[in-house]
Design an enzyme around this catalytic site. Structure first.
Site, PDB file in Angstrom:
ATOM      1  N   TYR A  84       0.834  -1.204   0.000  1.00  0.00           N
ATOM      2  CA  TYR A  84       0.000   0.000   0.000  1.00  0.00           C
ATOM      3  C   TYR A  84       0.872   1.259   0.000  1.00  0.00           C
ATOM      4  O   TYR A  84       0.634   2.185  -0.763  1.00  0.00           O
ATOM      5  CB  TYR A  84      -0.917   0.002   1.232  1.00  0.00           C
ATOM      6  CG  TYR A  84      -1.973   1.089   1.192  1.00  0.00           C
ATOM      7  CD1 TYR A  84      -3.257   0.818   0.737  1.00  0.00           C
ATOM      8  CD2 TYR A  84      -1.676   2.384   1.612  1.00  0.00           C
ATOM      9  CE1 TYR A  84      -4.218   1.814   0.698  1.00  0.00           C
ATOM     10  CE2 TYR A  84      -2.633   3.384   1.568  1.00  0.00           C
ATOM     11  CZ  TYR A  84      -3.903   3.100   1.114  1.00  0.00           C
ATOM     12  OH  TYR A  84      -4.850   4.084   1.065  1.00  0.00           O
TER      13      TYR A  84
ATOM     14  N   PHE B  87      -8.232  18.699 -25.270  1.00  0.00           N
ATOM     15  CA  PHE B  87      -8.987  17.467 -25.495  1.00  0.00           C
ATOM     16  C   PHE B  87     -10.309  17.590 -24.737  1.00  0.00           C
ATOM     17  O   PHE B  87     -10.413  18.377 -23.810  1.00  0.00           O
ATOM     18  CB  PHE B  87      -8.171  16.252 -25.006  1.00  0.00           C
ATOM     19  CG  PHE B  87      -8.919  14.966 -25.193  1.00  0.00           C
ATOM     20  CD1 PHE B  87      -9.185  14.491 -26.466  1.00  0.00           C
ATOM     21  CD2 PHE B  87      -9.394  14.243 -24.099  1.00  0.00           C
ATOM     22  CE1 PHE B  87      -9.912  13.319 -26.649  1.00  0.00           C
ATOM     23  CE2 PHE B  87     -10.103  13.068 -24.280  1.00  0.00           C
ATOM     24  CZ  PHE B  87     -10.371  12.608 -25.552  1.00  0.00           C
ATOM     25  N   ASP B  88     -11.341  16.808 -25.120  1.00  0.00           N
ATOM     26  CA  ASP B  88     -12.665  17.079 -24.533  1.00  0.00           C
ATOM     27  C   ASP B  88     -12.742  16.877 -23.025  1.00  0.00           C
ATOM     28  O   ASP B  88     -13.414  17.635 -22.344  1.00  0.00           O
ATOM     29  CB  ASP B  88     -13.836  16.396 -25.263  1.00  0.00           C
ATOM     30  CG  ASP B  88     -13.559  15.011 -25.752  1.00  0.00           C
ATOM     31  OD1 ASP B  88     -12.469  14.523 -25.474  1.00  0.00           O
ATOM     32  OD2 ASP B  88     -14.426  14.416 -26.407  1.00  0.00           O
TER      33      ASP B  88
ATOM     34  N   ASP C  72      -0.010  18.243 -22.350  1.00  0.00           N
ATOM     35  CA  ASP C  72      -0.872  17.068 -22.344  1.00  0.00           C
ATOM     36  C   ASP C  72      -0.096  16.063 -23.191  1.00  0.00           C
ATOM     37  O   ASP C  72      -0.093  16.120 -24.422  1.00  0.00           O
ATOM     38  CB  ASP C  72      -2.241  17.394 -22.952  1.00  0.00           C
ATOM     39  CG  ASP C  72      -3.125  16.156 -23.044  1.00  0.00           C
ATOM     40  OD1 ASP C  72      -2.585  15.033 -22.950  1.00  0.00           O
ATOM     41  OD2 ASP C  72      -4.339  16.310 -23.230  1.00  0.00           O
TER      42      ASP C  72
ATOM     43  N   ALA D 255      -0.097  12.793 -23.707  1.00  0.00           N
ATOM     44  CA  ALA D 255      -0.632  11.454 -24.011  1.00  0.00           C
ATOM     45  C   ALA D 255       0.129  10.785 -25.164  1.00  0.00           C
ATOM     46  O   ALA D 255       0.417   9.603 -25.117  1.00  0.00           O
ATOM     47  CB  ALA D 255      -2.120  11.544 -24.333  1.00  0.00           C
TER      48      ALA D 255
ATOM     49  N   LYS E 296      -2.065   5.734 -23.819  1.00  0.00           N
ATOM     50  CA  LYS E 296      -1.593   5.937 -25.188  1.00  0.00           C
ATOM     51  C   LYS E 296      -0.103   5.577 -25.239  1.00  0.00           C
ATOM     52  O   LYS E 296       0.231   4.412 -25.384  1.00  0.00           O
ATOM     53  CB  LYS E 296      -1.840   7.380 -25.644  1.00  0.00           C
ATOM     54  CG  LYS E 296      -3.315   7.684 -25.943  1.00  0.00           C
ATOM     55  CD  LYS E 296      -4.073   8.047 -24.723  1.00  0.00           C
ATOM     56  CE  LYS E 296      -5.478   8.516 -24.996  1.00  0.00           C
ATOM     57  NZ  LYS E 296      -6.213   8.709 -23.727  1.00  0.00           N
TER      58      LYS E 296
ATOM     59  N   HIS F 128     -23.172  12.092 -27.939  1.00  0.00           N
ATOM     60  CA  HIS F 128     -22.735  11.093 -28.912  1.00  0.00           C
ATOM     61  C   HIS F 128     -22.531   9.714 -28.305  1.00  0.00           C
ATOM     62  O   HIS F 128     -22.649   8.716 -28.989  1.00  0.00           O
ATOM     63  CB  HIS F 128     -21.472  11.561 -29.638  1.00  0.00           C
ATOM     64  CG  HIS F 128     -20.344  11.913 -28.710  1.00  0.00           C
ATOM     65  ND1 HIS F 128     -20.380  13.017 -27.898  1.00  0.00           N
ATOM     66  CD2 HIS F 128     -19.183  11.292 -28.437  1.00  0.00           C
ATOM     67  CE1 HIS F 128     -19.267  13.063 -27.183  1.00  0.00           C
ATOM     68  NE2 HIS F 128     -18.526  12.016 -27.489  1.00  0.00           N
TER      69      HIS F 128
HETATM   70  N1  F0G Z   1      -5.650  14.036 -23.511  1.00  0.00           N
HETATM   71  C1  F0G Z   1      -5.708  13.563 -24.763  1.00  0.00           C
HETATM   72  C2  F0G Z   1      -4.986  14.275 -25.865  1.00  0.00           C
HETATM   73  C3  F0G Z   1      -6.467  12.412 -25.055  1.00  0.00           C
HETATM   74  O1  F0G Z   1      -6.522  11.961 -26.312  1.00  0.00           O
HETATM   75  C4  F0G Z   1      -7.145  11.754 -23.996  1.00  0.00           C
HETATM   76  C5  F0G Z   1      -7.942  10.569 -24.252  1.00  0.00           C
HETATM   77  C6  F0G Z   1      -7.035  12.287 -22.692  1.00  0.00           C
HETATM   78  C7  F0G Z   1      -6.277  13.430 -22.498  1.00  0.00           C
HETATM   79  C8  F0G Z   1      -7.730  11.666 -21.523  1.00  0.00           C
HETATM   80  O2  F0G Z   1      -7.038  10.554 -21.086  1.00  0.00           O
HETATM   81  O3  F0G Z   1      -8.673   8.698 -21.453  1.00  0.00           O
HETATM   82  O4  F0G Z   1      -6.661   8.412 -19.978  1.00  0.00           O
HETATM   83  O5  F0G Z   1      -8.557   9.826 -19.253  1.00  0.00           O
HETATM   84  N2  F0G Z   1      -8.266  10.199 -25.415  1.00  0.00           N
HETATM   85  C9  F0G Z   1      -8.974   8.979 -25.789  1.00  0.00           C
HETATM   86  C10 F0G Z   1      -9.226   9.002 -27.296  1.00  0.00           C
HETATM   87  C11 F0G Z   1     -10.171   8.663 -24.974  1.00  0.00           C
HETATM   88  O6  F0G Z   1      -9.928   8.096 -27.766  1.00  0.00           O
HETATM   89  O7  F0G Z   1      -8.713   9.885 -27.999  1.00  0.00           O
HETATM   90  P1  F0G Z   1      -7.778   9.309 -20.419  1.00  0.00           P
END
Ligand code: F0G
Length: 455
Positions: free
Chosen positions: A67, A119-120, A210, A212, A253, A445
């Protein structure tokens, strides 16, 4: 060729056209509703869908599940520090948890965040903190057909204008998304990143990556930016992290794991403010929402993702699919990157108006033709209509994303996708648009119901 061979195989579902038609009707023409065992090639996302290496699985077996003070954490921390230069490393279960924790600690309501494109989930977490997320993509991103190498850049002129302008004091942070998923996965140049970093420093505004897809961005920099041609992706990535004050990382990713992420910070005071939020909502700072084995698997994945031979084969796979797509007569957002291809459905299906969702129509057709799952990025995702279904706002482009999971599909699979694309183009005049029959108020969506609406 791929710099690995296959050791474990997983059968993929093969369905008949009748089964796919029935499945589509059952899920009200929303591909998110399909069961995965109804999908033959799943190109919905490259997130958490990659194949782990034998070394990653083995490292997972050796993980320490204590832990507090887990050996796996210290190993993970060393690897992340070495790559990023950030002294403070907070593990989280995925990228959006890092966003929520950082923004809760750093933002106060009424502030503004700027990005090449949020990102969304990043945008959603900024808005949940009571702030406004403003996208400043470079103007070159608007020309989908041009060969410009770095259409993921931030618009430096508007960034400077915003920082100097009347709202400048309300700008809390700048996020550079590498690669820019919201702008068709286009990369950011090191020149653009360095200039953005200089502007942020001048105005004392923190800059976050960001990250990813940091490895894929680094690869594209070595291929497209003259000053970096002789550098390794690792060297480029290290330089990128050094230009920023911290990073938000979805390890699903370029960590090549099924779950995981982290927040990397240079500022120890800020890290101390984040830690209680991490403990309250994710877990103790030496595991933060993950198992010990996940931390070991991420540590290796971050390294494997920077292997130039792996990156080249990934770029080649994307290029192969790009050729098949263009040969089928479908335009993509040019030039192709690594994690996904974006198809120009609006141009392919001019008989379907935006509020009848041409991107969604093409995605459904690809499922019918070949059991391929993709995702619409057009007016179903970004638009809004009145009660009668007439458009209020539509998306700037009607796209379909074919995301490429890491180390998962081979050339044979991509050729199958190519055949489905060609079949869809052949009968394109007969592809129907879609009408919404039910939609939730938020993030429609994912869960909306539709029905075909022949022209
Ligand atoms: N930032 C970027 C650029 C992303 O593409 C994603 C996720 C996230 C943040 C969020 O990360 O999913 O680990 O919480 N993108 C996925 C996609 C869901 O299909 O493009 P997460």
């Amino acid at each position: 060729m791929e710099p690995y061979r296959v050791k474990v195989v997983e059968p993929i579902p093969v369905t008949t056209r009748e089964q796919r038609e029935r499945a589509l009707r059952r899920v009200h023409y929303n591909l998110f509703g399909l069961r995965a065992d109804e999908v033959t090639i799943d190109l919905l996302t490259d997130s958490g869908t990659g194949a782990l290496s034998a070394a990653q699985w083995a490292a997972g077996m050796a993980g320490d599940e204590s832990y507090a003070g887990s050996r796996s954490f210290y190993h993970f921390q060393d690897v992340v520090r070495d790559l990023t230069s950030y002294p403070c490393v907070l593990p989280v279960h995925q990228g959006r948890a890092a966003e929520r924790i950082l923004f809760s600690a750093l933002l106060t309501p009424g502030q503004i965040t700027l990005s090449n494109t949020h990102f969304d989930t990043t945008r959603a977490n900024v808005e949940l903190a009571g702030c406004r997320a403003v996208d400043l993509p470079c103007p070159r991103a608007q020309d989908l057909d041009s060969d410009e190498p770095f259409k993921g850049d931030i618009d430096l002129r508007r960034l400077e204008g915003a920082l100097r302008g009347p709202d400048g004091s309300r700008i809390a942070l700048v996020v550079m998304t590498l690669t820019n998923n919201g702008e068709a996965g286009q990369p950011v140049s090191m020149d653009n990143l360095a200039r953005a970093a200089a502007l942020c420093r001048e105005h004392s505004v923190p800059l976050f990556l960001d990250a990813a897809r940091f490895a894929e961005n680094a690869w594209l920099v070595t291929q497209r930016e003259a000053a970096y041609r002789d550098m390794t992706p690792r060297q480029v990535a290290e330089e990128a992290f050094r230009l920023a004050d911290g990073c938000l990382m979805s390890a699903k990713k370029d960590g090549i794991v099924h779950i995981g992420g982290f927040l990397g910070l240079r500022d120890r005071d800020l890290a101390e403010r984040c830690e209680p939020l991490l403990i309250a909502t994710e877990g103790f700072p030496t595991y933060g929402g993950l198992a010990g084995r996940d931390l070991d698997m991420i540590a290796l994945g971050l390294t494997e993702a920077l292997d130039p031979r792996y990156l080249r084969s990934r770029a080649d796979a994307a290029l192969h699919l790009a050729h098949l797509t263009r040969d089928a007569g479908i335009d993509i957002v040019e030039p192709p990157g690594l994690h996904a291809l974006y198809l120009n459905a609006g141009r392919l299906l001019p008989h379907i108006p935006p509020h009848r969702f041409p991107g969604h129509a093409l995605a459904c057709q690809l499922y019918l033709e070949g059991g391929i799952r993709s995702v619409e990025l057009g007016s179903l995702y970004l638009g809004r209509e009145d009660e009668k279904g007439n458009p209020i706002t539509t998306a700037p482009y009607e796209l379909v994303r074919l995301a490429l999971p890491r180390r998962t599909y081979g050339i044979g699979h991509l050729n199958h996708v190519g055949e489905a694309l060609a079949a869809a183009v052949k009968g394109r005049e007969r592809i129907p648009g879609y009408r919404l029959v039910e939609q939730p108020a938020l993030l429609r969506h994912f869960r909306c119901k539709l029905e075909p609406a022949p022209a």
